[in-house]
Design a protein around this motif. Structure first.
Motif, short mmCIF file in Angstrom:
data_model
loop_
_atom_site.label_atom_id
_atom_site.label_comp_id
_atom_site.label_asym_id
_atom_site.label_seq_id
_atom_site.Cartn_x
_atom_site.Cartn_y
_atom_site.Cartn_z
N MET A 195 -19.56 -40.49 -40.58
CA MET A 195 -20.54 -39.44 -40.35
C MET A 195 -21.01 -38.92 -41.71
SD MET A 195 -20.07 -35.75 -38.45
CE MET A 195 -19.26 -36.50 -37.08
N THR A 196 -22.31 -38.75 -41.87
CA THR A 196 -22.85 -38.24 -43.12
C THR A 196 -22.77 -36.73 -43.14
OG1 THR A 196 -25.09 -38.02 -42.28
CG2 THR A 196 -24.49 -40.16 -43.23
N ALA A 197 -22.88 -36.17 -44.34
CA ALA A 197 -22.85 -34.71 -44.48
C ALA A 197 -23.97 -34.08 -43.67
CB ALA A 197 -22.95 -34.32 -45.94
N ALA A 198 -25.12 -34.74 -43.59
CA ALA A 198 -26.26 -34.19 -42.87
C ALA A 198 -25.97 -34.08 -41.37
CB ALA A 198 -27.50 -35.04 -43.09
N HIS A 199 -25.04 -34.86 -40.86
CA HIS A 199 -24.72 -34.83 -39.45
C HIS A 199 -23.39 -34.14 -39.15
CE1 HIS A 199 -27.70 -38.00 -39.87
NE2 HIS A 199 -28.06 -37.68 -38.65
N ALA A 200 -22.76 -33.61 -40.17
CA ALA A 200 -21.48 -32.94 -39.97
C ALA A 200 -21.68 -31.70 -39.11
CB ALA A 200 -20.86 -32.55 -41.31
N ASP A 201 -20.77 -31.45 -38.23
CA ASP A 201 -20.84 -30.30 -37.36
C ASP A 201 -20.45 -29.05 -38.12
OD1 ASP A 201 -19.03 -28.72 -34.95
OD2 ASP A 201 -21.11 -29.26 -34.58
N ARG A 202 -21.08 -27.93 -37.80
CA ARG A 202 -20.77 -26.68 -38.47
C ARG A 202 -19.31 -26.30 -38.29
NH1 ARG A 202 -24.66 -22.05 -36.89
NH2 ARG A 202 -22.99 -21.43 -35.54
N ALA A 203 -18.69 -26.80 -37.22
CA ALA A 203 -17.27 -26.48 -36.98
C ALA A 203 -16.38 -27.03 -38.08
CB ALA A 203 -16.84 -27.02 -35.62
N GLU A 204 -16.84 -28.04 -38.79
CA GLU A 204 -16.05 -28.63 -39.88
C GLU A 204 -16.11 -27.78 -41.14
OE1 GLU A 204 -17.23 -32.63 -40.69
OE2 GLU A 204 -17.13 -33.20 -38.59
N LEU A 205 -16.98 -26.80 -41.16
CA LEU A 205 -17.16 -25.99 -42.35
C LEU A 205 -16.15 -24.86 -42.39
CD1 LEU A 205 -21.04 -25.75 -42.40
CD2 LEU A 205 -19.59 -27.30 -43.69
N GLN A 206 -15.74 -24.53 -43.60
CA GLN A 206 -14.83 -23.41 -43.83
C GLN A 206 -15.57 -22.39 -44.67
OE1 GLN A 206 -11.34 -24.43 -46.07
NE2 GLN A 206 -10.74 -22.31 -46.31
N ILE A 207 -15.43 -21.12 -44.33
CA ILE A 207 -16.07 -20.06 -45.10
C ILE A 207 -14.98 -19.22 -45.74
CG2 ILE A 207 -17.54 -18.03 -45.00
CD1 ILE A 207 -19.04 -19.45 -42.71
N ASP A 208 -15.08 -19.07 -47.06
CA ASP A 208 -14.09 -18.27 -47.78
C ASP A 208 -14.69 -17.66 -49.02
OD1 ASP A 208 -14.20 -20.38 -49.60
OD2 ASP A 208 -12.20 -21.11 -49.18
N GLY A 212 -16.01 -30.52 -45.24
CA GLY A 212 -14.68 -31.07 -44.99
C GLY A 212 -13.96 -31.54 -46.24
N ARG A 213 -14.70 -31.79 -47.32
CA ARG A 213 -14.10 -32.20 -48.59
C ARG A 213 -13.81 -31.01 -49.50
NH1 ARG A 213 -18.83 -34.87 -48.44
NH2 ARG A 213 -19.37 -33.98 -50.43
N GLY A 214 -14.16 -29.81 -49.04
CA GLY A 214 -13.94 -28.61 -49.84
C GLY A 214 -15.07 -28.29 -50.80
N GLU A 215 -16.18 -29.04 -50.72
CA GLU A 215 -17.32 -28.81 -51.61
C GLU A 215 -18.19 -27.68 -51.07
OE1 GLU A 215 -17.75 -30.49 -54.48
OE2 GLU A 215 -15.88 -31.56 -54.02
N ALA A 216 -18.67 -26.82 -51.96
CA ALA A 216 -19.56 -25.73 -51.57
C ALA A 216 -20.89 -26.28 -51.08
CB ALA A 216 -19.78 -24.78 -52.74
N VAL A 217 -21.33 -25.83 -49.90
CA VAL A 217 -22.60 -26.27 -49.33
C VAL A 217 -23.52 -25.10 -48.99
CG1 VAL A 217 -21.64 -28.44 -48.47
CG2 VAL A 217 -21.67 -26.42 -46.98
N GLY A 218 -23.05 -23.88 -49.23
CA GLY A 218 -23.86 -22.71 -48.99
C GLY A 218 -23.14 -21.48 -49.51
N PHE A 219 -23.90 -20.42 -49.74
CA PHE A 219 -23.27 -19.19 -50.23
C PHE A 219 -24.14 -17.99 -49.94
CE2 PHE A 219 -25.93 -20.46 -53.82
CZ PHE A 219 -26.48 -19.26 -54.25
N VAL A 220 -23.51 -16.83 -49.98
CA VAL A 220 -24.19 -15.56 -49.99
C VAL A 220 -23.47 -14.70 -51.01
CG1 VAL A 220 -22.88 -14.69 -48.00
CG2 VAL A 220 -24.98 -13.55 -48.64
N THR A 221 -24.23 -14.13 -51.94
CA THR A 221 -23.65 -13.27 -52.97
C THR A 221 -24.09 -11.84 -52.72
OG1 THR A 221 -25.51 -13.68 -54.47
CG2 THR A 221 -23.56 -15.06 -54.75
#
Length: 171
Positions: A1-14, A59-68
């Protein structure tokens, strides 16, 4: 599965760490809509304002979005949201709203936040929608006024920055 098709459930927010600064700078640069700050400022932001910043990781721990954001010194129950950006491969899935809601909820618990402020340049419809829908979800009013007019910017033509005041929040 490509990053573009990854489900939001796989994302971690911290919270971010200093090592996320370069990724936040890249995401902001690639957005082509945000005013890009120096790479140094994103490193400082991740160090000094990690408590009022949220990062979405794949899923790899790479930042894909942020809010500051930061808590306003003269209004300690107001969170000013500085920038929101999502990597192009993850746009259109509600990630910006998830990040914003999560950050405000966390900040409310830590700082008893009752209002959110942000500035948006006229014509930035994605940000206008993000923040007006945030206000609707949280039963809050939105007030708008020009905070910084075009003539205040020393580095050439710049659209005015319109202040959005959202509150009181029902969290």
């Amino acid at each position: 599965m490509t990053a573009a098709h990854a489900d939001r459930a796989e994302l971690q927010i911290d919270r971010p760490s200093v090592t996320d600064g370069a990724a936040l700078w890249r995401i902001a640069r690639d957005s082509k809509t945000l005013d890009l700050n120096s790479s140094y400022s994103y490193l400082l932001w991740c160090r000094d304002f990690a408590g009022t910043t949220a990062v979405a990781r794949d899923g790899r721990g790479e930042a894909v979005g942020f809010v500051t954001g930061y808590v306003r010194p003269d209004r300690p129950r107001t969170l000013l949201v500085w920038q929101v950006a999502v990597d192009e491969a993850y746009r259109g899935r509600g990630l910006a709203a998830t990040l914003l809601d999560g950050l405000v909820a966390r900040s409310s618990g830590e700082h008893r936040i009752t209002a959110v402020e942000t500035t948006i340049t006229p014509g930035n419809t994605a940000s206008e929608r993000l923040f007006t829908s945030f206000a609707e979800r949280h039963g809050a009013a939105v007030e708008r006024e020009v905070l910084f007019d075009t003539g205040l910017f020393p580095d050439g033509p710049h659209d005015p920055e319109v202040l959005y005041r959202i509150g009181p929040l029902s969290l």
